[in-house]
Each structure stands twice: as C-alpha cells, then as structure tokens.
Design a protein around this motif. Structure first.
Motif, PDB file in Angstrom:
ATOM      1  N   SER A 142      -7.284  -0.570  -4.978  1.00 44.17           N
ATOM      2  CA  SER A 142      -7.864   0.331  -5.794  1.00 44.17           C
ATOM      3  C   SER A 142      -7.039   1.552  -6.064  1.00 44.17           C
ATOM      4  CB  SER A 142      -8.884   0.993  -5.110  1.00 44.17           C
ATOM      5  OG  SER A 142      -8.601   1.540  -3.769  1.00 44.17           O
ATOM      6  N   CYS A 158      -3.741   1.919  -3.302  1.00 42.96           N
ATOM      7  CA  CYS A 158      -3.892   1.672  -1.798  1.00 42.96           C
ATOM      8  C   CYS A 158      -5.123   0.656  -1.455  1.00 42.96           C
ATOM      9  CB  CYS A 158      -4.171   3.168  -1.038  1.00 42.96           C
ATOM     10  SG  CYS A 158      -5.585   3.888  -1.925  1.00 42.96           S
ATOM     11  N   CYS A 159      -5.544   0.738  -0.411  1.00 38.45           N
ATOM     12  CA  CYS A 159      -6.836  -0.076   0.014  1.00 38.45           C
ATOM     13  C   CYS A 159      -7.881   0.630  -0.282  1.00 38.45           C
ATOM     14  CB  CYS A 159      -6.569  -0.751   1.370  1.00 38.45           C
ATOM     15  SG  CYS A 159      -6.946   0.368   2.611  1.00 38.45           S
ATOM     16  N   LYS A 160      -8.960  -0.107  -0.753  1.00 41.75           N
ATOM     17  CA  LYS A 160     -10.445   0.614  -0.871  1.00 41.75           C
ATOM     18  C   LYS A 160     -10.893   1.294   0.213  1.00 41.75           C
ATOM     19  CE  LYS A 160     -11.606  -3.157  -3.899  1.00 41.75           C
ATOM     20  NZ  LYS A 160     -12.613  -4.485  -4.361  1.00 41.75           N
ATOM     21  N   SER A 161     -10.399   1.149   1.597  1.00 35.19           N
ATOM     22  CA  SER A 161     -11.013   1.966   2.718  1.00 35.19           C
ATOM     23  C   SER A 161     -10.289   3.245   2.721  1.00 35.19           C
ATOM     24  CB  SER A 161     -10.579   0.943   4.015  1.00 35.19           C
ATOM     25  OG  SER A 161     -11.245  -0.045   4.118  1.00 35.19           O
ATOM     26  N   GLU A 217      -8.239  -6.095  -2.435  1.00 38.84           N
ATOM     27  CA  GLU A 217      -8.598  -5.244  -1.605  1.00 38.84           C
ATOM     28  C   GLU A 217      -7.938  -3.806  -2.282  1.00 38.84           C
ATOM     29  OE1 GLU A 217     -10.383  -4.839   0.988  1.00 38.84           O
ATOM     30  OE2 GLU A 217     -11.030  -7.064   0.706  1.00 38.84           O
ATOM     31  N   ASN A 231      -9.065   4.834   0.035  1.00 39.58           N
ATOM     32  CA  ASN A 231      -9.729   5.384  -1.113  1.00 39.58           C
ATOM     33  C   ASN A 231     -10.989   6.182  -0.971  1.00 39.58           C
ATOM     34  OD1 ASN A 231     -10.327   6.220  -3.461  1.00 39.58           O
ATOM     35  ND2 ASN A 231      -9.709   4.453  -4.694  1.00 39.58           N
ATOM     36  N   ALA A 232     -11.817   5.330  -0.150  1.00 35.36           N
ATOM     37  CA  ALA A 232     -13.014   5.850   0.308  1.00 35.36           C
ATOM     38  C   ALA A 232     -13.057   6.983   1.286  1.00 35.36           C
ATOM     39  CB  ALA A 232     -13.863   4.725   0.774  1.00 35.36           C
ATOM     40  N   GLU A 252      -5.858   5.233  -6.244  1.00 34.20           N
ATOM     41  CA  GLU A 252      -6.265   6.557  -5.577  1.00 34.20           C
ATOM     42  C   GLU A 252      -5.713   7.796  -6.575  1.00 34.20           C
ATOM     43  OE1 GLU A 252      -6.909   9.922  -3.209  1.00 34.20           O
ATOM     44  OE2 GLU A 252      -7.916   8.070  -3.457  1.00 34.20           O
ATOM     45  N   CYS A 279       0.802  -1.304  -0.208  1.00 35.79           N
ATOM     46  CA  CYS A 279       0.098  -0.134   0.184  1.00 35.79           C
ATOM     47  C   CYS A 279       0.958   1.212  -0.026  1.00 35.79           C
ATOM     48  CB  CYS A 279      -0.939   0.176   1.177  1.00 35.79           C
ATOM     49  SG  CYS A 279      -1.883   1.446   1.447  1.00 35.79           S
ATOM     50  N   ASN A 291      -8.838  -0.018   7.198  1.00 36.84           N
ATOM     51  CA  ASN A 291      -9.362  -1.529   7.020  1.00 36.84           C
ATOM     52  C   ASN A 291      -8.657  -2.332   7.889  1.00 36.84           C
ATOM     53  OD1 ASN A 291     -10.589  -3.516   5.656  1.00 36.84           O
ATOM     54  ND2 ASN A 291      -9.002  -4.088   4.489  1.00 36.84           N
TER      55      ASN A 291
END
Length: 209
Positions: A67, A88-91, A65, A93-94, A69, A54, A119
C-alpha cells in the motif's frame, strides 16, 4: 528576376537551404520519448524504485500486501507526490495512520535499526508447526515376531483379556488389519497353547503370561 530572388533569399541557384540537424534530432527524440512514456500507478512506481522491498523493513513486499504510505499524512495536508510517498505493507500503513511525521520517526527509531513488520510478527505467532501424524504401531512380520507381538498385546490387556477361544481368535485377528490367513491364525493359537501361555479347557481360556 529569378536570380535576384534567389540572391535576395540568401541562397544560390542549385543549392538547398541549410537545415539544423540538432533541431531535427531533438524533435525525433521528443516523439520517441512520448511514445515510450506510459502512465503508471503510484504504487507501481514506488515498488519499482524500492526494488520490490518494503520501505521500512526492507523485506520482499508482495503487491497484494502493498500500500502507499504518505510520510506527511494526507489528512494533515500531505501531498500525493512520490517525494511524500513510500510503498509498505498494509499493516504498517494502518499502524502509522495519521501520525505526525515526528511520531512516525519515533516509531522507526524505536526499532533500533531492526524494523520488524507487524504483519510478519503476527504471522510468525499464529503459525503453528505442522504436527507429524502418529506412527502406526508396527506389525510383526515373521512368525516369531507375530507370536511375541500377540503375547505382549495380551499382557497389556490385564483383566480385559479374552475369556473364550472364540473371542481370543477374534482379538488376535484384529491385531492385523491387513489380514491374517487362517493357517497363520491357527498356528499362533497352537503356539500359545504349546508354550503354556494359554490353556484352553471347554472353550474357556486361562493365561500364564
């Protein structure tokens, strides 16, 4: 005429025209590279460049996991070039969403060099330690152990002790779910009476534990 043509052409009879080897090498090199270069997805390229980690927390990042960014959010006009993208992880990114670049820097700086992925924090909180199954009560094996085990069990029953010989026999047998032979059961009943722990009179049982 042939000789003049050759002379005018700048070549002598019996000689081949000069060829630039560097030009041939360049052409072959370009052809080889064009065969080797394969189009890849942005996420695959970023994962490769980042070594499968990440971008923010530097922890292993499973592709499922992962995505892309956009550092300068695409909603704010950011480009899709690799220079503006990280994996990076989806968390994360969100979480960063369409924040400005300044706001994203502030989020990273607030971690004080120990970036913790939301996450991983969530999974740590929700994870419950595995509970060990309760140990089954140990069952006595030797004759003396069995006798002591039966006496201790009868004591714990208090006023709920069996009041007839039949119910006492059934109770003792139930203490050994794996089975107790008739001879062993009869021996335990006899030992209870011979030691004065149990008195049987007209099929009724009295205790002196």
């Amino acid at each position: 005429m042939t000789g003049r043509a050759n002379a005018g052409d700048g070549r002598h009879l019996g000689q081949h025209p000069k060829v630039r080897l560097d030009a041939i090498f360049f052409v072959k090199y370009e052809a080889t590279c064009s065969l080797k270069l394969m189009p890849t997805k942005p996420l695959d390229r970023l994962m490769f460049v980042q070594g499968g980690l990440c971008f923010f927390c530097k922890q292993p990042l499973p592709k499922a996991e992962a995505s892309v960014e956009h550092l300068f959010a695409s909603s704010n006009g950011g480009s899709n070039n690799d220079e503006n993208c990280v994996a990076c992880c989806k968390s994360v990114n969100a979480l960063l969403g369409s924040m400005s670049l300044k706001e994203k820097f502030q989020v990273v700086l607030n971690q004080k060099g120990q970036f913790k992925c939301p996450n991983s924090v969530t999974s740590t909180k929700t994870a419950t330690p595995s509970k060990k199954p309760p140990k089954a009560p140990s069952v006595a094996k030797t004759k003396d152990d069995k006798f002591a085990f039966v006496v201790a069990n009868l004591k714990r029953r208090g006023n709920s002790k069996p009041r007839t010989l039949k119910t006492l026999t059934t109770t003792i047998a139930s203490l050994y779910p794996k089975g107790l032979s008739k001879a062993e059961l009869a021996s335990l009943l006899q030992q209870l009476q011979s030691t004065g722990k149990v008195t049987v009179k007209e099929n009724k049982v009295a205790y002196s534990l």
